[in-house]
Write an enzyme that holds these catalytic residues in place. Structure first.
Site, PDB file in Angstrom:
ATOM      1  N   LYS A  90       0.862  -1.186   0.000  1.00 47.12           N
ATOM      2  CA  LYS A  90       0.000   0.000   0.000  1.00 47.12           C
ATOM      3  C   LYS A  90       0.895   1.232   0.000  1.00 47.12           C
ATOM      4  O   LYS A  90       1.992   1.218   0.562  1.00 47.12           O
ATOM      5  CB  LYS A  90      -0.859   0.007   1.265  1.00 47.12           C
ATOM      6  N   GLY A 188     -20.297   7.430   4.966  1.00 43.72           N
ATOM      7  CA  GLY A 188     -19.372   7.683   3.864  1.00 43.72           C
ATOM      8  C   GLY A 188     -20.038   7.424   2.527  1.00 43.72           C
ATOM      9  O   GLY A 188     -20.467   6.305   2.233  1.00 43.72           O
ATOM     10  N   GLY A 190     -18.670   8.205  -0.606  1.00 50.13           N
ATOM     11  CA  GLY A 190     -17.671   8.462  -1.645  1.00 50.13           C
ATOM     12  C   GLY A 190     -17.880   7.500  -2.809  1.00 50.13           C
ATOM     13  O   GLY A 190     -19.000   7.059  -3.083  1.00 50.13           O
ATOM     14  N   ASN A 191     -16.777   7.130  -3.459  1.00 45.43           N
ATOM     15  CA  ASN A 191     -16.888   6.283  -4.649  1.00 45.43           C
ATOM     16  C   ASN A 191     -17.590   4.961  -4.357  1.00 45.43           C
ATOM     17  O   ASN A 191     -18.422   4.508  -5.139  1.00 45.43           O
ATOM     18  CB  ASN A 191     -15.490   6.008  -5.219  1.00 45.43           C
TER      19      ASN A 191
HETATM   20  P1  NAD Z   1     -13.717   8.074  -1.109  1.00 44.69           P
HETATM   21  O1  NAD Z   1     -12.612   8.980  -0.730  1.00 44.69           O
HETATM   22  O2  NAD Z   1     -14.284   8.163  -2.481  1.00 44.69           O
HETATM   23  O3  NAD Z   1     -14.938   8.255  -0.091  1.00 44.69           O
HETATM   24  C1  NAD Z   1     -14.796   8.355   1.290  1.00 44.69           C
HETATM   25  C2  NAD Z   1     -15.966   9.195   1.753  1.00 44.69           C
HETATM   26  O4  NAD Z   1     -15.988   9.192   3.190  1.00 44.69           O
HETATM   27  C3  NAD Z   1     -15.864  10.665   1.318  1.00 44.69           C
HETATM   28  O5  NAD Z   1     -17.087  11.065   0.714  1.00 44.69           O
HETATM   29  C4  NAD Z   1     -15.590  11.410   2.625  1.00 44.69           C
HETATM   30  O6  NAD Z   1     -16.141  12.726   2.613  1.00 44.69           O
HETATM   31  C5  NAD Z   1     -16.297  10.525   3.613  1.00 44.69           C
HETATM   32  N1  NAD Z   1     -15.864  10.647   5.002  1.00 44.69           N
HETATM   33  C6  NAD Z   1     -14.622  10.854   5.488  1.00 44.69           C
HETATM   34  N2  NAD Z   1     -14.652  10.883   6.832  1.00 44.69           N
HETATM   35  C7  NAD Z   1     -15.952  10.687   7.188  1.00 44.69           C
HETATM   36  C8  NAD Z   1     -16.624  10.580   8.435  1.00 44.69           C
HETATM   37  N3  NAD Z   1     -15.987  10.722   9.597  1.00 44.69           N
HETATM   38  N4  NAD Z   1     -17.966  10.354   8.423  1.00 44.69           N
HETATM   39  C9  NAD Z   1     -18.651  10.224   7.268  1.00 44.69           C
HETATM   40  N5  NAD Z   1     -18.051  10.314   6.044  1.00 44.69           N
HETATM   41  C10 NAD Z   1     -16.726  10.543   6.019  1.00 44.69           C
HETATM   42  O7  NAD Z   1     -13.224   6.588  -0.775  1.00 44.69           O
HETATM   43  P2  NAD Z   1     -13.818   5.229  -1.310  1.00 44.69           P
HETATM   44  O8  NAD Z   1     -13.025   4.803  -2.479  1.00 44.69           O
HETATM   45  O9  NAD Z   1     -15.291   5.320  -1.397  1.00 44.69           O
HETATM   46  O10 NAD Z   1     -13.419   4.224  -0.123  1.00 44.69           O
HETATM   47  C11 NAD Z   1     -14.172   4.183   1.080  1.00 44.69           C
HETATM   48  C12 NAD Z   1     -13.516   3.189   2.029  1.00 44.69           C
HETATM   49  O11 NAD Z   1     -13.492   1.903   1.415  1.00 44.69           O
HETATM   50  C13 NAD Z   1     -12.065   3.508   2.390  1.00 44.69           C
HETATM   51  O12 NAD Z   1     -11.799   3.085   3.713  1.00 44.69           O
HETATM   52  C14 NAD Z   1     -11.272   2.644   1.425  1.00 44.69           C
HETATM   53  O13 NAD Z   1      -9.987   2.331   1.905  1.00 44.69           O
HETATM   54  C15 NAD Z   1     -12.157   1.427   1.372  1.00 44.69           C
HETATM   55  N6  NAD Z   1     -11.973   0.653   0.152  1.00 44.69           N
HETATM   56  C16 NAD Z   1     -12.175   1.242  -1.059  1.00 44.69           C
HETATM   57  C17 NAD Z   1     -12.016   0.487  -2.206  1.00 44.69           C
HETATM   58  C18 NAD Z   1     -12.265   1.052  -3.576  1.00 44.69           C
HETATM   59  O14 NAD Z   1     -12.387   0.292  -4.539  1.00 44.69           O
HETATM   60  N7  NAD Z   1     -12.407   2.366  -3.719  1.00 44.69           N
HETATM   61  C19 NAD Z   1     -11.631  -0.864  -2.114  1.00 44.69           C
HETATM   62  C20 NAD Z   1     -11.457  -1.437  -0.856  1.00 44.69           C
HETATM   63  C21 NAD Z   1     -11.624  -0.658   0.272  1.00 44.69           C
END
Ligand code: NAD
Length: 355
Positions: A90, A188, A190-191
């Site tokens: 990572k 959360g 996000g994506n």
């Molecule tokens: P992202 O950055 O697109 O979204 C994260 C979201 O969480 C954002 O909208 C942010 O504003 C919000 N956030 C941050 N702190 C917060 C809080 N205290 N309360 C509520 N919302 C909060 O990230 P993502 O790609 O959606 O990933 C989300 C999680 O999933 C992460 O922990 C990431 O490591 C994990 N993950 C993602 C993937 C992937 O394919 N993107 C794969 C495995 C694991």
């Protein structure tokens, strides 16, 4: 390079509580672009270490090191349980993705990845988009998650796998995976959280949503009739399922006693602040879907996709996360050990078999 090391302090790496015989930890610096990054390669026994690159405003470099060490080890276990021929690594970039990210900075990161000669393969994570990975790809071939290397953004597949995992957990706890009328608190948007919200809505679940980014919440309220709560309340609201999809360590000694959900199943990496928190969840009879098992859809898409292929195989393998979790929950019940302990054992078995 030295700037990070000086602040982390000498000796802090090998003695670090999250250091578990990591093969390689690189402190990467590029003065011209302002890049400060840490790349942690945990284990390459099963193959090159694949794991995303996170960009985040860490309070101090020590926090970034902790994140890189924990996340890279999690990737070793995630890739092993998902049956992928890949090790775990990572990268974290210490910067605010909203203000400090430039193509030049991502390219500088790509040059550091190139120096690792393929022992580390990078991709997207929090704060880093497919477009950023295109910049990285200008400097190194050891990058995934771009359209040129496969299916592009892995997040929709992560969301699909989490959705399959939520259904498996619901079947175990409620005797049915029918989510109609079930309430899910999503922390959360996000994506991943955004795509998961859509799956849950289409399956008839009632959504309670929170994010520190207000427009994301407004969109979910408008699109799905979701109920908005503040980020600090997400874990504590009355809901059948709590789905953490923001950052890690959200399950801790403060939040666990406040949980009302029967199931915790979400995408965030490193959801448990400490192993003891897993025991606290079990003591409260809350079913926990081990994070690195349920959120493996993204890495499955990255590992299996080839340019131009359709996503049938990736979807099939991602949906199988539900079957893996069903096995873990069932073994947990019969063997009297917690789901995350069974998952760790499955990963360790695969790593040992290989040696
Ligand atoms: P992202 O950055 O697109 O979204 C994260 C979201 O969480 C954002 O909208 C942010 O504003 C919000 N956030 C941050 N702190 C917060 C809080 N205290 N309360 C509520 N919302 C909060 O990230 P993502 O790609 O959606 O990933 C989300 C999680 O999933 C992460 O922990 C990431 O490591 C994990 N993950 C993602 C993937 C992937 O394919 N993107 C794969 C495995 C694991």
């Amino acid at each position: 390079m030295n700037a990070i090391l000086k602040t982390v302090s000498s000796g802090a790496v090998f003695d670090h509580p999250e250091f578990h015989d990591h093969e390689n930890v690189v402190f990467a610096r590029d003065a011209e672009t302002g890049l400060s990054a840490i790349i942690a390669v945990h284990d390459t026994a099963l193959g090159p270490a694949l794991g995303g690159c996170r960009m985040w405003t860490y309070a101090h470099p020590g926090e970034a090191l902790t994140d890189a060490l924990r996340l890279s080890r999690g990737m070793t276990y995630k890739n092993a349980v998902a049956g992928l021929p890949l090790g775990g690594g990572k990268a974290v970039i210490l910067a605010d993705p909203k203000t400090a990210k430039t193509p030049a900075l991502m390219e500088a990161f790509g040059r550091h990845v190139a120096r690792l000669s393929g022992t580390y393969i990078t991709a997207e994570d929090v704060g880093v988009s497919p477009a950023d990975m295109e910049a990285v790809a200008r400097q190194t071939e050891h990058v995934r998650g771009t359209h040129a290397t496969g299916l592009g953004d892995p997040s929709p597949y992560t969301a699909l796998g989490v959705f399959a995992g939520i259904k498996a957990a619901a079947r175990h706890v409620f005797g049915s995976d029918d989510l109609r009328g079930r309430s899910v608190s999503l922390q959360g948007l996000g994506n991943v959280g955004r795509a998961l919200a859509r799956h849950l809505h289409e399956a008839g679940a009632r959504l309670i949503v929170s994010d520190i980014h207000a427009p994301a919440v407004e969109r979910a309220v408008a699109a799905y009739g979701a109920t908005a709560v503040s980020p600090g309340e997400a874990h504590a609201v009355t809901a059948d399922i709590f789905a953490p999809c923001a950052l890690g360590a959200g399950l801790n000694s403060k939040t666990i006693p406040e949980l009302k959900a029967r199931i915790v199943a979400g995408a965030a990496n490193n959801q448990l602040h400490s192993p003891q928190d897993g025991a606290e969840l079990a003591a409260r009879q809350i079913l926990y879907a081990p994070d690195y098992v349920i959120n493996a859809g993204g890495v499955i898409s990255i590992a299996l996709a080839k340019p131009g292929m359709d996503d049938g195989l990736v979807r099939e393998k991602t949906l199988a996360i539900g079957d893996t979790l069903t096995e873990i929950f069932s073994r947990s019940g019969t063997e009297g050990r917690r789901p995350e302990q069974i998952a760790d054992e499955m990963a360790q078995e695969r790593l040992t078999q290989h040696v």
